[in-house]
Motif scaffolding. Structure first.
Motif, short mmCIF file in Angstrom:
data_model
loop_
_atom_site.label_atom_id
_atom_site.label_comp_id
_atom_site.label_asym_id
_atom_site.label_seq_id
_atom_site.Cartn_x
_atom_site.Cartn_y
_atom_site.Cartn_z
N HIS A 56 0.84 -1.20 0.00
CA HIS A 56 0.00 0.00 0.00
C HIS A 56 0.88 1.26 0.00
O HIS A 56 0.61 2.21 -0.75
CB HIS A 56 -0.92 -0.03 1.23
CG HIS A 56 -1.86 1.13 1.29
ND1 HIS A 56 -2.99 1.20 0.50
CD2 HIS A 56 -1.82 2.27 2.03
CE1 HIS A 56 -3.62 2.34 0.76
NE2 HIS A 56 -2.93 3.01 1.68
N VAL A 115 2.65 5.56 6.70
CA VAL A 115 2.12 4.19 6.82
C VAL A 115 3.21 3.25 7.37
O VAL A 115 2.97 2.48 8.30
CB VAL A 115 1.62 3.67 5.43
CG1 VAL A 115 1.32 2.17 5.48
CG2 VAL A 115 0.39 4.44 4.99
N ARG A 150 3.95 3.98 11.09
CA ARG A 150 2.89 3.47 11.96
C ARG A 150 2.96 1.94 12.04
O ARG A 150 2.82 1.35 13.11
CB ARG A 150 1.53 3.92 11.40
CG ARG A 150 0.33 3.51 12.23
CD ARG A 150 0.24 4.30 13.54
NE ARG A 150 -0.80 3.77 14.42
CZ ARG A 150 -0.64 3.47 15.68
NH1 ARG A 150 0.52 3.67 16.29
NH2 ARG A 150 -1.64 3.01 16.40
N GLY A 155 -4.26 -3.29 16.48
CA GLY A 155 -3.88 -2.01 15.87
C GLY A 155 -3.53 -2.20 14.39
O GLY A 155 -3.89 -1.38 13.54
N LYS A 170 -4.67 -4.56 12.40
CA LYS A 170 -5.91 -4.80 11.64
C LYS A 170 -6.63 -3.47 11.39
O LYS A 170 -7.10 -3.19 10.28
CB LYS A 170 -6.82 -5.77 12.40
CG LYS A 170 -8.06 -6.10 11.60
CD LYS A 170 -9.02 -7.02 12.31
CE LYS A 170 -10.23 -7.27 11.43
NZ LYS A 170 -11.31 -7.94 12.12
N LYS A 171 -6.69 -2.65 12.47
CA LYS A 171 -7.38 -1.35 12.34
C LYS A 171 -6.71 -0.50 11.26
O LYS A 171 -7.37 0.17 10.48
CB LYS A 171 -7.34 -0.61 13.68
CG LYS A 171 -8.63 -0.83 14.44
CD LYS A 171 -8.80 0.13 15.59
CE LYS A 171 -9.66 -0.56 16.63
NZ LYS A 171 -8.96 -0.82 17.89
N LEU A 172 -5.36 -0.53 11.24
CA LEU A 172 -4.63 0.27 10.25
C LEU A 172 -5.00 -0.18 8.83
O LEU A 172 -5.25 0.65 7.94
CB LEU A 172 -3.11 0.13 10.48
CG LEU A 172 -2.20 0.94 9.55
CD1 LEU A 172 -2.44 2.44 9.69
CD2 LEU A 172 -0.72 0.63 9.82
N GLU A 191 -7.74 -1.59 7.92
CA GLU A 191 -9.13 -1.18 7.64
C GLU A 191 -9.22 0.32 7.39
O GLU A 191 -9.90 0.77 6.47
CB GLU A 191 -10.04 -1.59 8.81
CG GLU A 191 -10.28 -3.10 8.81
CD GLU A 191 -11.00 -3.58 10.06
OE1 GLU A 191 -11.50 -4.71 10.01
OE2 GLU A 191 -11.04 -2.85 11.08
N THR A 192 -8.51 1.10 8.21
CA THR A 192 -8.55 2.56 8.06
C THR A 192 -8.05 2.98 6.67
O THR A 192 -8.57 3.90 6.06
CB THR A 192 -7.67 3.24 9.14
OG1 THR A 192 -7.99 2.65 10.38
CG2 THR A 192 -7.88 4.74 9.19
N LEU A 193 -6.99 2.27 6.22
CA LEU A 193 -6.42 2.63 4.90
C LEU A 193 -7.25 2.05 3.76
O LEU A 193 -6.95 2.26 2.59
CB LEU A 193 -4.98 2.11 4.81
CG LEU A 193 -3.98 2.75 5.78
CD1 LEU A 193 -2.67 1.97 5.80
CD2 LEU A 193 -3.72 4.20 5.41
N ASP A 194 -8.28 1.27 4.14
CA ASP A 194 -9.18 0.65 3.15
C ASP A 194 -8.40 -0.20 2.15
O ASP A 194 -8.61 -0.11 0.93
CB ASP A 194 -10.02 1.73 2.44
CG ASP A 194 -11.21 1.10 1.73
OD1 ASP A 194 -11.62 -0.01 2.14
OD2 ASP A 194 -11.71 1.70 0.75
N ASN A 250 -12.62 -5.56 1.49
CA ASN A 250 -11.78 -5.34 2.68
C ASN A 250 -12.38 -6.08 3.89
O ASN A 250 -12.37 -5.58 5.00
CB ASN A 250 -11.62 -3.84 2.98
CG ASN A 250 -12.96 -3.18 3.16
OD1 ASN A 250 -14.00 -3.85 3.12
ND2 ASN A 250 -12.96 -1.87 3.38
#
Ligand code: GAP
Length: 482
Positions: A109, A125, A128, A140, A142-144, A146-149, A158
């Motif tokens: 990504h 990215v 982080r 965290g 997984k959330k990253l 998802e947040t970045l889609d 996703n």
């Protein structure tokens, strides 16, 4: 002409077309992330392996080499921490069922952002991700994602599972009767063969600390994201060296080996700016400091070699699990201790890929009247699969006999290749494509004055030299200084 973005594909095609590297079991459509070396790839790989071996065991008087078995007692891998810790955080896409390594997904990504001109976004990215990996914060990560889609390349969704750890070791059964068989592992690194033999070598070789043990051999990892040609394979070769030192001296030896290994890479004729160090944020389970030497491949800066300060983690654990003493008696200090270790670990296949990436050149040779180009592999002469091609201009008039005499004089000293078929121009191009640094052409003048034309691969310049000078002319260019 290959552009930067398709250069990598051009190299892969070139390797297949000219006998360097083939997909494994290709007639059955190949096996993912497993490759076979062809006739010229094998020579190239062997030359690199020999150069590394000599650099370690001949240039360093206090380093010796061993060749341990691939199969090891299964407790080895418990003691080394690989059974419990040799895993990567993975995430599955629920729709495609495809599994990804979390760091690879995020790196891809970031690469995409960079390509779109968002270098700052890409950097953020990675920063982080490093933070979350260092903290083993899987929620965290997984959330990253998802947040970045970030979406799965196959399903396009996703819809992700939680992040989980996945062990990379291959296992198999030792023994023919299944009830009695023991589960053993294919080694995921060659290093443990060195650790378990530490005292055998130290005692039989009367080695005094500091000293090193080197080894080259196959390693196996069930890589999940196995792509990028021979960069990430499931079966690959490592060239590793464990350097045993006094506890407390690891910082200075770590710095020493960082510099020493960087010097080695530059000795391959690759410009300094194509390399950089990358310090590890998330340390492997055995290390108190670690970095990679990265090379700028056509796919970006990537790791070729790791340098690790492994403390006494491995020897101490082998002592605990085997109940055999792993201590060394230091005669100068009159003390016994478990040595600390600095490891240098380089992938042979990645080094092959580095040399191919550096050497591969497409040249436009067009003139006003004629379109022309050539693909050439500009390897250092010492590492080239073939050093000298002997090419009689015609198949008659006694020229082949002279060519065969030259072969007989030179082939005991370095790898030579004889060819009489096709025009001389076509033969030169074929030798350029496999990286042969010197071609000699036997022509009618040879019969009169005993000279041949020697052609230099990179400049394509030609000059006449006496047949008696060929061996020395080639041999004088085959030294790699280190
Ligand atoms: N004993 C330490 C060790 O194995 P590593 O960083 O996991 O450390 C060392 O591996 C080197 O082995 C890497 O720098 C890389 O060149 C090579 N390597 C690791 N995994 C590989 C793979 N799947 N395919 C090809 N080369 C690999």
């Amino acid at each position: 002409m290959a552009t930067d973005s398709n250069r990598f594909q051009a190299i892969i095609s070139h390797c297949k077309e000219y006998g360097f590297i083939f997909p494994s079991s290709e007639i059955y459509d190949g096996l993912s992330a497993v490759y076979d070396y062809g006739q010229w790839g094998t020579e190239l790989k062997r030359n690199i392996r020999d150069h590394w071996w000599r650099s370690m065991t001949q240039f360093h008087e206090n380093i010796v080499g061993i060749d341990a078995a691939i199969f090891m007692h299964p407790t080895t891998w418990k003691a080394s921490g690989h059974v419990d810790n040799f895993s990567d955080p993975m995430i599955d896409n629920k729709d495609s069922k495809k599994r990804y390594r979390v760091d690879h997904l995020l790196e891809a990504h970031a690469d995409e952002l960079e390509k779109q001109g968002d270098a700052a976004g890409a950097k953020a990215v990675i920063a982080r991700m490093d933070e979350l990996l260092a903290a083993s914060d899987y929620d965290g990560l997984k959330k990253l994602i998802e947040t970045l889609d970030i979406k799965c390349a196959i399903s396009g969704t996703n819809n992700w599972t939680d992040v989980r750890q996945f062990n990379l070791m291959f296992s198999t059964q030792l023994g023919s009767v299944s009830e009695e068989a023991n589960e053993i592992y294919l080694r995921p690194e060659t290093a443990q063969g060195i650790f378990v033999n530490f005292l055998n070598v130290q005692k039989t070789g009367r080695m005094k600390i500091p000293f090193g043990i080197a080894q080259v051999g196959k390693a196996f990892r069930n890589e999940i994201v196995a792509r990028q040609f021979i960069f990430r394979m499931r079966e690959f070769e490592q060239m590793e060296m464990q350097f045993f030192i006094r506890p407390g001296t690891q910082k200075e030896w770590y710095e020493f080996w960082k510099e020493e290994r960087m010097k080695w890479h530059r000795s391959l004729g690759i410009p300094a700016e194509k390399f950089k160090f990358h310090d590890h944020v998330k340390l492997a389970h055995y290390a108190d400091a670690a970095c990679d030497i990265e090379y700028e491949f056509p796919i970006g800066f990537k790791e070729v070699e790791g340098i690790h300060s492994r403390t006494d983690f491995d020897l101490r654990n082998h002592q605990e699990y085997s109940k055999k003493k792993m201590t060394y008696h230091d005669p100068e200090l009159n003390q016994s201790y478990i040595p600390y270790v600095i490891e240098t670990s380089i992938g042979l296949d990645r080094t092959v890929m580095m040399l191919l990436s550096e050497a591969y050149t497409e040249e436009d040779l067009s003139t006003a009247d004629k379109k022309d180009s050539r693909s050439v592999l500009k390897f250092p002469a010492a590492l080239a699969p073939i050093k000298l091609a002997v090419l009689p201009l015609t198949k008659k008039d006694g020229l082949p006999e002279i060519g065969k005499d030259i072969m007989n004089t030179c082939k005991g000293y370095f790898k030579c290749f004889y060819e009489e078929k096709d025009t001389i121009g076509k033969r030169y191009r074929r030798m350029d494509a496999i990286g042969t640094p010197f071609c000699v052409t036997v022509d009618h003048q040879t019969k009169d004055d005993g000279t041949v034309t020697i052609r230099y691969r990179d400049s394509m310049e030609q000059e006449r030299i006496a047949i008696s000078e060929i061996k020395n002319a080639v041999e004088s260019k085959l030294k790699l200084t280190y």
